[in-house]
Structures are given as structure tokens and as C-alpha cells.
Design an enzyme around this catalytic site. Structure first.
Site, short mmCIF file in Angstrom:
data_model
loop_
_atom_site.label_atom_id
_atom_site.label_comp_id
_atom_site.label_asym_id
_atom_site.label_seq_id
_atom_site.Cartn_x
_atom_site.Cartn_y
_atom_site.Cartn_z
N GLU A 90 17.89 -4.15 -7.53
CA GLU A 90 18.41 -3.00 -6.81
C GLU A 90 18.57 -3.32 -5.32
OE1 GLU A 90 17.32 0.78 -9.50
OE2 GLU A 90 15.72 0.20 -8.15
N CYS A 103 19.21 -2.67 2.45
CA CYS A 103 17.88 -3.14 2.06
C CYS A 103 18.06 -4.04 0.84
CB CYS A 103 17.01 -1.93 1.74
SG CYS A 103 15.40 -2.36 1.07
N CYS A 110 7.88 -9.00 -8.68
CA CYS A 110 7.07 -9.55 -7.58
C CYS A 110 5.74 -10.02 -8.14
CB CYS A 110 6.84 -8.48 -6.52
SG CYS A 110 5.98 -9.09 -5.06
N CYS A 114 0.70 -5.43 -5.43
CA CYS A 114 0.05 -4.38 -4.66
C CYS A 114 -0.09 -3.14 -5.55
CB CYS A 114 0.88 -4.04 -3.42
SG CYS A 114 1.16 -5.47 -2.37
N CYS A 117 2.63 -0.26 -5.61
CA CYS A 117 4.05 -0.61 -5.64
C CYS A 117 4.57 -0.76 -7.07
CB CYS A 117 4.27 -1.91 -4.87
SG CYS A 117 5.95 -2.55 -4.98
N GLU A 164 8.63 -10.44 -2.78
CA GLU A 164 8.01 -10.92 -1.55
C GLU A 164 8.88 -12.05 -1.00
OE1 GLU A 164 5.56 -10.34 0.78
OE2 GLU A 164 6.54 -12.12 1.58
N LEU A 218 0.77 -3.92 6.48
CA LEU A 218 -0.68 -3.98 6.74
C LEU A 218 -1.44 -2.98 5.86
CD1 LEU A 218 -2.73 -5.39 8.62
CD2 LEU A 218 -2.52 -3.43 10.15
N HIS A 219 -1.10 -1.72 5.99
CA HIS A 219 -1.57 -0.65 5.10
C HIS A 219 -3.07 -0.37 5.11
CE1 HIS A 219 2.50 -0.89 3.86
NE2 HIS A 219 2.38 -1.65 2.80
N ASN A 294 5.50 7.01 -1.86
CA ASN A 294 6.42 7.54 -2.86
C ASN A 294 5.79 7.36 -4.23
OD1 ASN A 294 8.61 8.23 -1.07
ND2 ASN A 294 8.82 6.03 -0.74
N CYS A 335 11.15 3.29 -0.58
CA CYS A 335 10.26 2.12 -0.61
C CYS A 335 9.36 2.15 -1.83
CB CYS A 335 9.34 2.13 0.60
SG CYS A 335 10.17 2.06 2.14
N1 SAH Z 1 7.20 -7.53 -0.44
C1 SAH Z 1 7.48 -7.13 0.88
C2 SAH Z 1 8.80 -6.39 1.00
C3 SAH Z 1 9.15 -5.45 -0.10
S1 SAH Z 1 8.15 -3.98 -0.22
C4 SAH Z 1 6.36 -6.30 1.46
O1 SAH Z 1 5.47 -5.92 0.71
O2 SAH Z 1 6.37 -6.08 2.66
C5 SAH Z 1 8.77 -3.03 1.15
C6 SAH Z 1 7.80 -2.01 1.69
O3 SAH Z 1 7.61 -0.93 0.74
C7 SAH Z 1 6.40 -2.56 1.94
O4 SAH Z 1 5.92 -2.17 3.19
C8 SAH Z 1 5.61 -1.95 0.83
O5 SAH Z 1 4.25 -1.91 1.11
C9 SAH Z 1 6.24 -0.58 0.71
N2 SAH Z 1 5.92 0.13 -0.52
C10 SAH Z 1 5.60 -0.40 -1.72
N3 SAH Z 1 5.36 0.59 -2.62
C11 SAH Z 1 5.52 1.76 -1.95
C12 SAH Z 1 5.44 3.14 -2.35
N4 SAH Z 1 5.14 3.50 -3.60
N5 SAH Z 1 5.69 4.09 -1.43
C13 SAH Z 1 6.03 3.73 -0.17
N6 SAH Z 1 6.15 2.46 0.25
C14 SAH Z 1 5.88 1.48 -0.63
FE1 SF4 Z 2 5.43 -7.20 -3.89
FE2 SF4 Z 2 5.89 -5.95 -1.56
FE3 SF4 Z 2 5.55 -4.56 -3.83
FE4 SF4 Z 2 3.47 -5.79 -2.74
S1 SF4 Z 2 4.66 -4.10 -1.84
S2 SF4 Z 2 4.01 -5.82 -4.90
S3 SF4 Z 2 4.44 -7.63 -1.92
S4 SF4 Z 2 7.22 -5.95 -3.38
#
Ligand code: SAH
Ligand code: SF4
Length: 347
Positions: A90, A103, A110, A114, A117, A164, A218-219, A294, A335
Site C-alpha cells: 500500500e 507515503c 515487516c 512492534c 503495528c 522497516e 521512539l514511542h 490507530n 499510520c
Molecule cells: N518501520 C518504520 C516506518 C513505518 S511505520 C518505523 O517504524 O518508523 C510508520 C510509523 O507508524 C511509525 O512511527 C510507527 O510507529 C507508526 N505506527 C505503527 N502502528 C501504528 C498505529 N497502529 N497507530 C499509529 N501509528 C502507528
Molecule cells: Fe515494522 Fe515500523 Fe510497524 Fe514496527 S512500526 S512493525 S518497524 S512497520
């Protein structure tokens, strides 16, 4: 046949020389590919017929199949692209008042996993090739007819889609080189943002190879919380990431690094967390982007209701901390909601 979008300018020049074509022709071909969006060699009018024919025998110009397009009420558009092996990815187009951002994805799935995600939850299939990364940009320009539009430009790229980027480093690097290529029309490094979960040694490498803007996911304000929601923290912890960020900023003072901070209810959204974050980031004058969580089916985290309060605490301490606008939520384009198979489930 090879995909010409997989070649950097240097590689194409070599191939041309080895095949008896003048080296300077490579630049002309690049302009056709990246400034005018050519999808065939026979329209490249400043190149001889004979060479056009030879090139069409040697190379194809890749585009993915558009499997689905969804338009959000806020103008965001989500593309589901099908690749040659039938995997899907996507890509999201986000129009804003003064710029348009795309984007893009770098992997099918991935490996990082995380906990919040959806992409990570669905596992990893494979890395994208350079042409698959680049062609997301080109295919969106095709679809929106932006190649000769005077007023509308696709001005910014964020590597924030599926995957990633720093675990597919070679291809991501190539894609950035090619998209930046055209000095006048290409995308400048200030308009490319790479988002990473913090692969410290590769961030350092990027600083040397091809710096662009960085967004660090960072989160969490400490390793204890971060390791719980991002297992990768057990390999690259906060200290190691901040150290490489310092190196990055020393090399490239003008490229501001932002830290993304996803607010999860009762996990990382307390006042205490805000103060800990201030202590961590104040010394390096960092900018924080606060992100709303989200939701997706199967994930037990809940969105925080304390975003504004959290932001106020950081701002009072002098840290820039806007809450990022949520775009394309109604089409699952926000995101962390991107998927590889187009299945769309909301809760
Ligand atoms: N892998 C990279 C880039 C893709 S994720 C990374 O992790 O930075 C892009 C962004 O979406 C990241 O900051 C990630 O933490 C965030 N993200 C992932 N799942 C999410 C969710 N459910 N709600 C909001 N942001 C989320
Ligand atoms: Fe991969 Fe980024 Fe999702 Fe973490 S937030 S699982 S690094 S896509």
C-alpha cells in the site's frame, strides 16, 4: 531483461559504455524516466530510433498494477499495488495546503514486530526491490496525471509505509538516489523523510551515504516501556539510538531529526512519561511528533485521551510537540494500518 529503474545513474552509464552507447545518453534517459515519467523508450525523442529499439530489448520500465484505489473524505488516497509475484503493498497520497506528500512502503510486511503495528503483526514476506519502491512514486504521478501539471506537484516523500526501510538499506538507498537525481526537478533531501524504528548502525551509515530527514519511532521515554512495545529495543536501545542521532546531526545540522511518539492509553501517556521524555530530549533540542494510536482488530492497546495534555507539558518545557493530524482514517490509510493483502477490518 532488466528493470531500468533498478539502475543508478552510475550503473546505467557503465552499461551504456559496455554496449557502445555514449555515456551522456544515460542522463538523457534518466530525465525521461524521472522528469517526464516515460513508460516506453520509443517516446524518447532526443535518442536515435536505433538506440530506442536497443534499449527496449535490454530493459523494461517497471510499474506495478493498480489493484485498488480508495479516496478518503479528507482527500487522502490509498493505493493497493500488485507486484509481479502477486504480493501487494500500500501507498498513500496525502494532499496538504502547501505540499503533497506520498507515503511509500519498503517491504512486504515487516520483521520488527512492534506490538501496536498491524504491518508487523502480519509478519514479513520480502524486501521490495529498488524499482518497486521508486515506482510507487511514479505510478501515483501517472494516476493523478501530475507529470505536466503546473500547479500540483508531488513534493514530499515519507518512507513511512509498510516495512522497516533500514532493513532494506541497499534498495532504499538506490530509490532515494534516483528520486533525488534530477537537480532541478528531483526531490531534494529536505523533502524526503525516512522513518525508522531505530536501527542504530544503519542510521550512522545513512549519515555518510545519503542523508535525508529522519523520523525516529521512539514511542517511549525509557527502555523498560520501549522494550515492551518494541522488542527491537532489546537490540538497539534508546541510548544507542540517541548517540547515533547526535552523530547524524553533527554531520548534517540542517536536517532536523524528529521523534515520533505514539500515545497508548496507560502505557506511555502519563505526566510522568512526559517529564521523562523532556529530560531525555531537551538536551538535544529535539522535535516530537505526537501520534494518535490507530486501532485495528486483534490489538489490545487503546488510544490515549491525554494527547493535548501531554503536548502541553512538553511545550511548556520548550519542546516542539504538535499532535500529528490523522489522515485517511476512514479508508484505513493512517499510520500502522497498512496491510499487504488489502484485507480491511475495522473495529
Ligand atoms: N518501520 C518504520 C516506518 C513505518 S511505520 C518505523 O517504524 O518508523 C510508520 C510509523 O507508524 C511509525 O512511527 C510507527 O510507529 C507508526 N505506527 C505503527 N502502528 C501504528 C498505529 N497502529 N497507530 C499509529 N501509528 C502507528
Ligand atoms: Fe515494522 Fe515500523 Fe510497524 Fe514496527 S512500526 S512493525 S518497524 S512497520
Amino acid at each position: 531483461m532488466d528493470g531500468i529503474l533498478n539502475c543508478t545513474i552510475g550503473e546505467l552509464e557503465k552499461i551504456f559504455e559496455n554496449n557502445g552507447f555514449p555515456k551522456y545518453r544515460a542522463k538523457q534517459v534518466f530525465v525521461w524516466l524521472y522528469r517526464f515519467g516515460s513508460r516506453a523508450f520509443d517516446g524518447m525523442t532526443n535518442i536515435s530510433r536505433n538506440m530506442q529499439n536497443e534499449l527496449s530489448k535490454m530493459f523494461y520500465i517497471y510499474r506495478p498494477i493498480i489493484a485498488n484505489v480508495r479516496h478518503s473524505s479528507d482527500g487522502t488516497i490509498k493505493f493497493l499495488f500488485q507486484l509481479a509475484d502477486l504480493n501487494t503493498i500500500e501507498t498513500v497520497f496525502i494532499p496538504e495546503t502547501r505540499r503533497n506528500t506520498i507515503c511509500i512502503s519498503t517491504q512486504v510486511g515487516c520483521t520488527v514486530g512492534c506490538k501496536f503495528c498491524n504491518t508487523g503483526y502480519n509478519g514479513f514476506i520480502r524486501n521490495l526491490t529498488a524499482e518497486e519502491i521508486i515506482s510507487q512514486f511514479l505510478a501515483v504521478k501517472d494516476y493523478l496525471k501530475l507529470w505536466d501539471s503546473e500547479k500540483e506537484r508531488l513534493s514530499n516523500i515519507v518512507y513511512m509505509g509498510m516495512g522497516e526501510p533500514l532493513f532494506n538499506y541497499e534498495n532504499v538507498l538506490k530509490s532515494m538516489q534516483n528520486l533525488m537525481y534530477d537537480e532541478n526537478e528531483g526531490i531534494s533531501r529536505r523533502r524526503i523523510t525516512l522513518s525508522t524504528s531505530g536501527i542504530a548502525p544503519v542510521i550512522e551509515q545513512l549519515a555518510k551515504d545519503l542523508p535525508c530527514r529522519l523520523a525516529i519511532s521512539l514511542h517511549a521515554p525509557n527502555d523498560y516501556i520501549r522494550s515492551q512495545i518494541m522488542p527491537i529495543n532489546n537490540i538497539y536501545n534508546i541510548e544507542s539510538i540517541l548517540n547515533t542521532c547526535k552523530i547524524y546531526s553533527n554531520y548534517h545540522k540542517y536536517l532536523k531529526i524528529t521523534f515520533e511518539y505514539l500515545l497508548l492509553k496507560d502505557i506511555n501517556d502519563t505526566d510522568e512519561c512526559a517529564h521523562e521524555l523532556i529530560a531525555l530530549l531537551k538536551p538535544i533540542h529535539a522535535k516530537v511528533n505526537l501520534i494518535q494510536f490507530n486501532q485495528w482488530k486483534g490489538c489490545s492497546f487503546a488510544p490515549s485521551k491525554r494527547a493535548q495534555r501531554f503536548s502541553n507539558i512538553l511545550q511548556k518545557a520548550g519542546l516542539e510537540a504538535p499532535i500529528r493530524a490523522r489522515r485517511g482514517v476512514d479508508i484505513m490509510a493512517a499510520c500502522g494500518q497498512l496491510q499487504s493483502h488489502g484485507r480491511e477490518e475495522r473495529i
